[in-house]
Design a protein around this motif. Structure first.
Motif: not given
Length: 205
Positions: A122-132
């Motif tokens: 989900i966070l990848k789809k939201l284009k968040r930084k991987e570390s975050t």
């Protein structure tokens, strides 16, 4: 009377030592308690509330518990979400044990893997930084660990997830198997009694 989680209680009673098995090679209650860090049992005579205040996290846990109780299938929800079998009919659980499927209802590493994979997706789809994204998932898993009363199987899986993140973040280039052994070694240094917990030994990674 049902009391909220997280309050302070004063318990009065008589401390006793658990009995050993009276028949050789059968269940030994004393050794069982000793292996999970309990050395005495108590015949409770009086319980009084010292402080009704609860922490923020316990407030969330109490709200979640109250919400789950509103469902007809609360017995299964409690097992799947927080690993509490207290609401399940004893006869029903015994049937699951006889069928050899009771492990399906145990909180295990599989739950952690599924949840972390979904959250990271989900966070990848939201284009968040991987570390975050990883830090957010770690915070969520630590809270889930609290929700499940620090179940040994969850402790092991969360520790492995954190160790894998550190290995990746700092480019330590340790093999996954070494990271796994390192994570469980740290847990056993903190609490050696985990070695006697079936959930710690046999839970899926």
């Amino acid at each position: 009377e049902s009391l909220p989680l997280g309050i302070s209680l004063k318990v009065e009673g008589e401390l006793k030592t658990a009995t050993h098995n009276t028949i050789p090679n059968t269940f030994d209650y004393y050794n069982y308690l000793k292996n999970i860090g309990i050395y005495h049992i108590m015949d409770v005579e009086k319980v009084s509330v010292l402080n009704n205040k609860v922490s923020f996290f316990y407030k969330i846990k109490n709200v979640l518990t109250a919400y789950l109780k509103t469902f007809k299938s609360r017995d299964y929800l409690f097992m799947f979400i927080i690993g509490d079998k207290g609401f399940l009919n004893e006869g029903v659980y015994e049937n699951y044990q006889e069928l050899g499927v009771s492990h399906v209802f145990a909180i295990s590493g599989m739950h952690i893997s599924i949840m972390s994979t979904i959250l990271l997706g989900i966070l990848k789809k939201l284009k968040r930084k991987e570390s975050t994204s990883y830090i957010f998932v770690i915070c969520f898993l630590l809270f889930f660990l609290f929700i499940t009363n620090y179940a040994p199987s969850v402790q092991r899986s969360v520790a492995l997830f954190i160790a894998l993140f550190i290995n990746k973040q700092f480019t330590l280039e340790l093999k996954t198997l070494n990271v796994y052994f390192l994570s469980i070694s740290v847990l056993l240094l903190i609490n050696p009694f985990l070695l006697f917990q079936i959930g710690f030994l046999y839970s899926s990674v």
